[in-house]
Design a protein around this motif. Structure first.
Motif, PDB file in Angstrom:
ATOM      1  N   LEU A   1      -9.028  -7.098   8.812  1.00  0.00           N
ATOM      2  CA  LEU A   1      -9.852  -5.903   8.963  1.00  0.00           C
ATOM      3  C   LEU A   1     -11.323  -6.272   9.103  1.00  0.00           C
ATOM      4  CD1 LEU A   1      -9.850  -2.741   8.767  1.00  0.00           C
ATOM      5  CD2 LEU A   1     -10.404  -3.041   6.389  1.00  0.00           C
ATOM      6  N   LEU A   2     -11.801  -7.132   8.219  1.00  0.00           N
ATOM      7  CA  LEU A   2     -13.241  -7.418   8.203  1.00  0.00           C
ATOM      8  C   LEU A   2     -13.574  -8.729   8.902  1.00  0.00           C
ATOM      9  CD1 LEU A   2     -13.907  -6.357   4.523  1.00  0.00           C
ATOM     10  CD2 LEU A   2     -14.644  -5.162   6.546  1.00  0.00           C
ATOM     11  N   MET A   3     -12.793  -9.744   8.657  1.00  0.00           N
ATOM     12  CA  MET A   3     -13.099 -11.042   9.254  1.00  0.00           C
ATOM     13  C   MET A   3     -12.604 -11.055  10.701  1.00  0.00           C
ATOM     14  SD  MET A   3     -14.621 -12.288   6.784  1.00  0.00           S
ATOM     15  CE  MET A   3     -15.008 -13.892   7.422  1.00  0.00           C
TER      16      MET A   3
ATOM     17  N   GLU B   1      -7.478  -4.710   4.081  1.00  0.00           N
ATOM     18  CA  GLU B   1      -8.602  -5.450   3.508  1.00  0.00           C
ATOM     19  C   GLU B   1      -8.098  -6.464   2.488  1.00  0.00           C
ATOM     20  OE1 GLU B   1     -11.703  -3.029   1.767  1.00  0.00           O
ATOM     21  OE2 GLU B   1     -12.489  -4.789   0.738  1.00  0.00           O
TER      22      GLU B   1
END
Lengths: 165, 165, 386
Positions: free
Chosen positions: B131-133, B113
């Motif tokens: 991880l998120l994008m 992250e």
């Protein structure tokens, strides 16, 4: 007491479109598609108190058999492409309700870098339900509005350019 | 064990890699040089007197004015119920730190992250992906100088205000 | 990659003439049984998973970045959306983080109002959790039962703060509103009706043979594994670790209340299995009722909010505050540089680590059990992604 032979043979006259639309609007199957906060309210709308089943709307697990997609919640850019894919998988005629401020216009998350400001950038929307999140009553009202819309559609007599639905 | 004692133990083992001052707080802050962070984490976990068995949090902070990126490690010990906060500062241009994902498994995601959102490289991580994008996203959005892209896969990220008629 | 990942040998005898190969299945992001937009890439050998790799970020709404733009007071409505199933604890986490930065003391009545709101929120959240668990396993009726009670809590909280789901009730320094007249009576009436219902739920599902077979002995997490993966809250307690932030790192007025911390005991199999995690939530609802009765009974007089400047500028520093959310220990990290806008906010949530551990837990399980694991870990998508 049986009803057989007690009533004369009844004939009701109506327009074919009206009958077709009446049957269609009374069984709007929506896809179980929860995105964010509004999904909880959507769940409660289908729950025991407001009970969306009363209007013939029942949740379906797959887009292949759904008539309606309720975009409930914030649509991120990463999800937007998938939402488009899901919408394309639904058979025609299909409808979309945009539920909540985030799906309408980005809402609180207009400041965000990763949020698609409005689902109408990705798929065509029939009914917008405002609220953050909308109450179950509001979503029910949105469904009734959609039913009104379905009732007014014309299938047999229509202009040639709108033939390709 | 109180923070001063933890600090003393660390300095005994690692010398000047651990900064001399300690900031008393609810989570006492101990400064560590970037090269020594993984080693100090390992010492703190393996020493039965400290036994920090849990990496509670890992945060990267962009200090643009100082041209630094600070990374905070919040360590907690369930056995001894004590806590400490290790702080590392690394240059903003090329922040690189040894990984702690081999010490606490949750470090895996926390580091991914931090890499995704802040662009901190963790050497030895092995699987340092976003991880998120989305994978094809450009830039690290939590950096202070991040500029939001105009569009993503054809979806514009701007929305005209309805109030500006 | 990680020290605790287990290599499970799935090699079995393949009859001559038959070949097997690894199958890759995609589950989500639109899947009726994943709570919200979660996605798993399942590597399976027939019905048995080699592993399920979580893919998150489908609900990453950049809440942390927004805090840097809207300031301390303005961020409060966004905290609701960090965990919309139980927004009150998020409100409280942010408020306590800001208060600890600036050294503000909350009036006692304000603290009591917070506790009342939070515990109602916890019951509401656990109701969704246990109801959805039962629904995912295949029993739809318990879900409607749970939602029926949740609607009543929504009414109570609506009376308190005007919203059903995203409350925005707390302020830095206290609460937005005092409790309305007649609230205590109605809240107590709800508790009287609700407490016997927990036993009814237990009879209906918890000890149902089908249910216990399905949940017991599935994906047990040992205490060491849970701590190493930073599992928190009911998931950690399900593994037998008696740790509750309200008890062990007390904040607010929780030390004044008498309540127990239920832990998993392995009644239906190994300690830390899906059933234990589920049952801890059931028991926690009872404890929340206990706290609520004490808080409603002993509500002190006075103001509910301290005087806080409109342009809230905390001194330079950083605060890391943990509160016990419905999904466990929720960490709020705020860095201030003395201006009206935080430099950085980071929220470490319970679902985040619960999602991370799925990859390890899923090894060697049946695909259908993945649903039970996700449901018992009570993963809520916005908490993972924020």
């Amino acid at each position: 007491m049986s009803l057989i032979n007690t009533l004369p043979e009844t004939v009701v006259t109506s327009k074919v479109d009206d009958v077709l639309n009446w049957t269609r609007k009374s069984s709007v199957w929506y896809m179980l598609f929860g995105l964010a906060c509004c999904a909880i309210e959507m769940m409660q709308t289908g729950g025991p108190r407001s009970d969306l089943d009363r209007f013939g709307a029942v949740p379906r697990a797959t887009p292949r058999v759904s008539d309606l997609i309720i975009v409930s919640g914030t649509l991120t850019l990463k999800m937007a492409l998938r939402t488009k894919l899901l919408y394309e998988q639904m058979p025609d005629p299909k409808y979309a309700i945009s539920m909540g401020s985030c799906a309408n216009c980005g809402g609180l998350f207009q400041l965000a870098y990763s949020v698609c400001d409005g689902v109408d950038k990705v798929i065509p929307v029939d009914v917008y339900v405002p609220g953050c999140p909308p109450r179950p009553e509001a979503l029910t009202e949105g469904l009734l509005k959609l039913q009104d819309k379905i009732q007014q559609e014309r299938w047999l007599v229509r202009a040639p350019e709108s033939a390709a639905v | 064990m109180d923070a001063a004692e933890i600090h003393r133990r660390l300095r005994d083992k690692l010398g000047n890699s651990v900064l001399p001052e300690i900031k008393e707080n609810e989570w006492p802050v101990i400064g560590v040089l970037p090269a020594a962070i993984a080693e100090s984490c390992r010492l703190l976990r393996d020493d039965p007197e400290t036994a920090f068995d849990c990496l509670s949090n890992l945060t990267a902070v962009d200090r643009k004015t100082d041209d630094l990126i600070d990374v905070y490690y919040h360590l907690y010990s369930y056995g001894h119920r004590h806590k400490v906060n290790l702080k590392v500062s690394c240059p903003r241009l090329d922040p690189a730190l040894p990984t702690v994902s081999t010490i606490w498994p949750i470090g895996d995601w926390l580091e991914r992250e931090a890499f995704d959102l802040m662009g901190v490289n963790f050497i030895g991580h092995g699987d340092l992906r976003r991880l998120l994008m989305p994978e094809d996203w450009v830039g690290h959005p939590l950096r202070k100088d991040f500029v939001e892209p105009e569009e993503y896969h054809g979806i514009s990220t701007r929305r005209e205000s309805l109030l500006k008629l | 990659m990680s020290t605790t990942s287990i290599e499970i040998g799935l090699e079995r005898e393949t009859p001559a003439g038959l070949e097997t190969e690894e199958m890759t299945l995609n589950m989500g992001p639109q899947h009726p049984s994943t709570h919200g937009v979660l996605r798993f890439v399942v590597k399976a050998d027939g019905e048995i998973m080699r592993r399920a790799i979580p893919d998150i970020g489908y609900l990453h709404r950049s809440i942390e970045k927004i805090s840097e733009k809207v300031g301390y007071h303005g961020f409060m409505p966004y905290t609701d959306r960090v965990d919309y199933v139980s927004a009150m604890q998020c409100n409280q986490g942010w408020a306590i983080a800001c208060e600890s930065l600036a050294g503000i003391e909350v009036p006692r009545r304000g603290e009591y109002c917070r506790v009342i709101a939070c515990e109602f929120g916890r019951i509401a959240s656990h109701l969704i959790s246990v109801g959805a668990t039962a629904m995912d396993i295949g029993a739809f009726t318990p879900f409607t039962h749970a939602l029926r009670e949740r609607e009543k809590i929504n009414d109570i909280l609506e009376e308190l703060c005007g919203a059903r789901l995203t409350f925005n009730y707390m302020r830095i320094g206290g609460c937005a509103w005092d409790i309305p007249p007649g609230f205590i009576k109605r809240a107590t009436a709800f508790l009287d009706a609700f407490e016997p219902l927990i036993d009814e739920y237990n009879e209906l599902i918890s000890f149902n043979k089908i249910y216990t077979e399905r949940m017991g002995n599935v994906a047990p997490v040992s205490a060491e594994l849970a701590i190493a993966w930073n599992l928190v809250g009911p998931n950690l307690r399900g593994s037998g670790v008696k740790y509750d932030v309200r008890k062990d790192e007390p904040y607010s007025v929780y030390p004044e209340f008498d309540f127990d911390v239920p832990v998993g005991e392995g009644k239906m199999g190994e300690v830390g299995d899906c059933w234990d995690r589920y049952m801890v939530r059931m028991d926690e609802m009872k404890e929340s009722c206990k706290i609520l009765r004490q808080a409603l009974g002993g509500l002190p007089e006075g103001p509910v909010v301290a005087k806080v400047a409109r342009t809230f500028k905390p001194p330079v520093g950083e605060a890391y505050v943990r509160v016990e959310g419905s999904r466990g220990d929720m960490g709020w990290f705020v860095v201030s540089d003395g201006t009206a806008f935080p430099v950085r906010t980071h929220i470490r949530t319970g679902s985040y680590s619960a999602m991370a551990i799925v990859e390890v837990l899923s090894q060697g399980l049946m695909i259908a059990d993945l649903i039970a694991v996700i449901a018992s870990l009570d993963i809520v998508a916005p908490e993972v992604d924020r």
